[in-house]
Design an enzyme around this catalytic site. Structure first.
Site, PDB file in Angstrom:
ATOM      1  N   SER A 266      11.056 -18.980  -3.134  1.00 27.61           N
ATOM      2  CA  SER A 266      10.587 -20.181  -2.164  1.00 27.61           C
ATOM      3  C   SER A 266      11.582 -20.395  -1.104  1.00 27.61           C
ATOM      4  CB  SER A 266      10.195 -21.528  -3.076  1.00 27.61           C
ATOM      5  OG  SER A 266      11.222 -22.030  -3.109  1.00 27.61           O
ATOM      6  N   ASP A 267      11.138 -21.001   0.068  1.00 26.57           N
ATOM      7  CA  ASP A 267      12.288 -21.690   0.764  1.00 26.57           C
ATOM      8  C   ASP A 267      12.861 -22.946   0.131  1.00 26.57           C
ATOM      9  OD1 ASP A 267      13.983 -22.033   2.913  1.00 26.57           O
ATOM     10  OD2 ASP A 267      12.685 -21.179   4.424  1.00 26.57           O
ATOM     11  N   TRP A 268      13.751 -23.293   0.859  1.00 26.52           N
ATOM     12  CA  TRP A 268      14.452 -24.503   0.135  1.00 26.52           C
ATOM     13  C   TRP A 268      13.309 -25.905  -0.119  1.00 26.52           C
ATOM     14  CZ3 TRP A 268      19.952 -25.770   0.128  1.00 26.52           C
ATOM     15  CH2 TRP A 268      20.135 -26.975  -0.440  1.00 26.52           C
TER      16      TRP A 268
END
Length: 721
Positions: A266-268
């Site tokens: 996932s992104d942040w």
């Protein structure tokens, strides 16, 4: 096939240890980090325990061999099974040696040098202990309001795909296990993040599957075909579902259709963001949906570690889903040789000689010079070494030329334009510096200093642009003109009546109203990296002839956006022979076309194109045709021309773009030299997605166009039979 070693590790792990492998945290969470323990608040808010940290699978934002070694050794000592961490970071356009931002690198049209830049970035990152870079970003971009356009290579799917593969090859090399000076690439952001509505970061994306496949997916697929080991989910929705919880996108397309079996991260914070998106009621549901979508690593939120064990215990999900994710992570660690050498690459002694070496900086300087684009030149450039020059503007003596995603770079050691120009001139005293104004502040005293410097000069060079924080992630702007303070400075300098050139530092195409028409010459330098000042001085004084060409169009005004070269026609196109003057698809106040189109860029010399010659008027699936064109350097200076081949399908089953880039060639020509450039056109180049999403070509009429930009071309016709 799964390696026996990783299977053995998996069989020894408890469910809680497996789930912790899916957790990625920032550096301060970990023992051995310089700022360890300084994240008490966030640690408490995430509800993370020391045991979960000891079993976490990866860390982000860690760089520097000594600290990496300390963190990895501490982790190995506290992890029951001795499973090493994966060390990940954003090494986007350089580690310590910063290269131009990717949008600028795209404008070089130099795939070999782009690959070399990624190789150097990998070498510096690897010796500093990093295993994975969150790059390349291959999102197709057509809206310069979006700050992250600086991280892409532009608006063309074909060119983006070539650069995506070049970057992956540079980062990863041929053998990650044995090439310890390389890092794994993580292609991002899957998918279509570059189409965020209104150019506003993290915003909604809504497009047809046909357009998704035609324009937005090719870059990701090309990166995976080149072997990218990881994929990062995007923040946006697609078909009404956030990418991080989108099973159709991640399971069906990425994993099943494309066969990707690497790690999906996932992104942040994107797993927990399924809640504000409105597709998950709470963290439990967010964890469920993300894992079902196939997300292996949750970055900087704790939904997985809190809720996956109980979801498995309750039978809501099968443990095999967790096992699949853990296996992919362990397999990447094994592929990189971390079980054999968990301290892989990190070497404080070697780090001191490899990082920011003169050899690496020389490549940065060469790429920066090739990435700059000469937008206008009424004979002012190149400058004479004896000329007295007033270099004026907020970038005259600024180190803020690295651009976003250069967190390991140094503005203090960046080559500044003023000093570089003083060194390039016959005498340092020939070049006088004055700020003139701030980035977005106008002070009368600074303006008066600039006027005084200008009075004694033969030529004025204004160094203008955006501060680096004005673009990049969360750097969306609704008004993409230069700040008013700088436009006012330009207006005042113009009133002095002296020859005036502008050098632009920025991370996006700008609305150049009040710049392009006022200046005698304009050089687009982007954020050129560590050696930027030296590279620009090379260009301004003619040591290097500009050769860059735009890979993203510049609009007449923000109201035109999105404006790009490979658009569709309409049923009432402007300029059609039978069209009424008013009732056509047009603006009343600006042209439909961009101010500066894709592929555009000037040189200190000029090039002339002959008429394209075809080997045949037809081609078949079995028999391609050859097209050749004579290109002549008609000036008095040696130069490099980027010869571009475009094709238009005149009548498709669905509407086809007005032109599409299909090939290009960099050619160096001496003054007066002429060379014949040849391209092969085959049936595969004419394929496209039909309304049923089948991919193929149709017999019929085609137009080919060859020239020095998407606007300035010579045409010829052929048929596919």
């Amino acid at each position: 096939m799964t390696n026996w070693l990783v299977t053995e590790y998996l069989n020894k792990m408890t469910l809680e240890e497996k789930v912790a492998q899916l957790l990625q945290l920032a550096v301060p969470f970990f023992k051995g980090a310089k700022d360890s323990g300084q994240i008490t608040g966030p640690m408490k808010s995430l509800g993370i325990t020391e045991e979960q940290i000891d079993n976490a699978g990866s860390v982000l934002g860690l760089a520097g061999a000594e600290e990496v070694l300390a963190v990895q050794k501490a982790h190995l000592a506290n992890n029951r099974l001795g499973i090493p961490l994966l060390i990940m970071a954003d090494i986007v356009h350089g580690f310590k040696t910063i290269f131009p931002v990717p949008l600028a690198i795209g404008c070089s049209w130099d795939l070999e040098l782009a690959e070399k830049s990624a190789e150097i970035a990998a070498r510096e990152a690897a010796v500093s202990g990093i295993h994975v870079t969150f790059a390349p970003m291959v999102d197709l971009v057509r809206d310069p309001r979006w700050g992250r356009v600086m991280e892409s290579t532009g608006e063309d799917p074909y060119l983006n795909s070539l650069f995506a593969q070049a970057f992956v090859r540079g980062f990863q090399g041929d053998d990650l296990r044995n090439e310890r000076d390389r890092v794994a690439a993580c292609v991002k952001h899957f998918a279509a993040y570059g189409l965020a509505e209104g150019g506003r970061d993290y915003n909604t994306v809504d497009l047809s599957e046909l357009k998704l496949r035609e324009s937005y997916l090719p870059g990701y697929k090309a990166a995976l075909d080149a072997g990218a080991e990881m994929v990062m989910t995007s923040f946006n929705t697609l078909d009404g579902i956030p990418a991080t919880g989108n099973r159709k996108l991640m399971r069906k397309l990425l994993r099943e259709e494309w066969g990707f079996d690497g790690v999906l991260i996932s992104d942040w914070g994107a797993v927990k963001e399924l809640i504000p998106h409105g597709v998950a009621e709470d963290e439990r549901e967010a964890a469920l949906k993300a894992l079902q979508a196939g997300v292996d690593i949750e970055m900087m939120t704790s939904c997985y570690v809190h809720y996956l064990p109980e979801l498995v215990a309750e039978g809501v999900i099968e443990e095999k889903l967790v096992d699949e994710a853990v296996l992919r992570i362990l397999e990447l660690k094994e592929k990189m040789g971390l079980f054999e050498q968990p301290l892989r690459g990190a070497d404080p002694e070697l780090e001191r000689t490899v990082v920011y070496s003169s050899e690496h900086r020389a490549v940065s300087r060469e790429l920066a010079a090739k990435s700059c684009v000469l937008l206008k030149n009424d004979g002012l450039l190149p400058l004479g070494r004896q000329q007295r020059v007033a270099l004026i503007g907020p970038f005259a003596d600024s180190g803020d030329i690295l651009g976003p995603w250069s967190w390991t770079g140094s503005q203090e050691t960046a080559a500044r334009l003023g000093a570089a120009m003083q060194a390039a001139s016959a005498e340092a005293s020939n070049v006088t510096l004055a700020a003139g104004c701030g980035i977005d502040t106008f002070e009368k005293a600074l303006a008066q200093e600039a006027a005084a410097a200008a009075e004694a000069a033969d030529v004025l060079v204004l160094a203008l642009g955006e501060a680096s924080e004005m673009s990049g992630e969360a750097g969306s702007r609704s008004d993409i003109r230069l700040p008013q303070a700088q436009l006012e400075l330009l207006r005042r300098m113009k009133q002095l009546g002296k020859p005036l050139a502008v050098v632009l530092f920025n991370g996006r195409p700008l609305d150049l109203s009040g710049v392009l028409d006022e200046a005698d010459a304009v050089l687009e330098a982007w954020f050129p990296g560590s050696e930027g000042g030296l590279a620009i001085a090379d260009l301004l004084y003619g040591n290097v002839n500009p050769s860059g060409k735009l890979t993203m169009s510049f609009p007449y005004s923000t109201g035109q956006i999105p404006v790009y070269y490979n658009s569709f026609n309409t049923g009432r196109p402007q300029g059609a022979p039978d069209a009424q003057v008013r009732y056509v698809s047009q603006y009343l106040d600006v042209p439909n076309e961009p101010l500066l189109p894709f592929g555009y860029g000037l040189s200190y010399t000029t090039f002339a194109y002959g008429q394209p010659k075809l080997s045949s008027a037809t081609l078949t699936a079995e028999q391609p045709l050859q097209v050749s064109v004579a290109v002549t350097n008609t000036g008095s200076t040696a130069g490099t021309e980027i010869v571009q081949l475009y094709i238009r399908d005149m009548a498709g089953e669905v509407v086809r773009p007005l032109k599409e880039l299909k090939a290009f060639s960099r050619v160096e020509l001496a003054p007066g030299e002429s060379r014949t450039i040849s391209f092969e056109i085959n049936e595969a180049m004419l394929r496209y997605y039909h309304s049923d999403l089948s991919f193929g070509s149709d017999p019929g009429a085609f137009k080919l166009m060859i020239g020095g930009s998407s606007r300035d071309v010579q045409e010829a016709d052929f048929r596919l039979v």
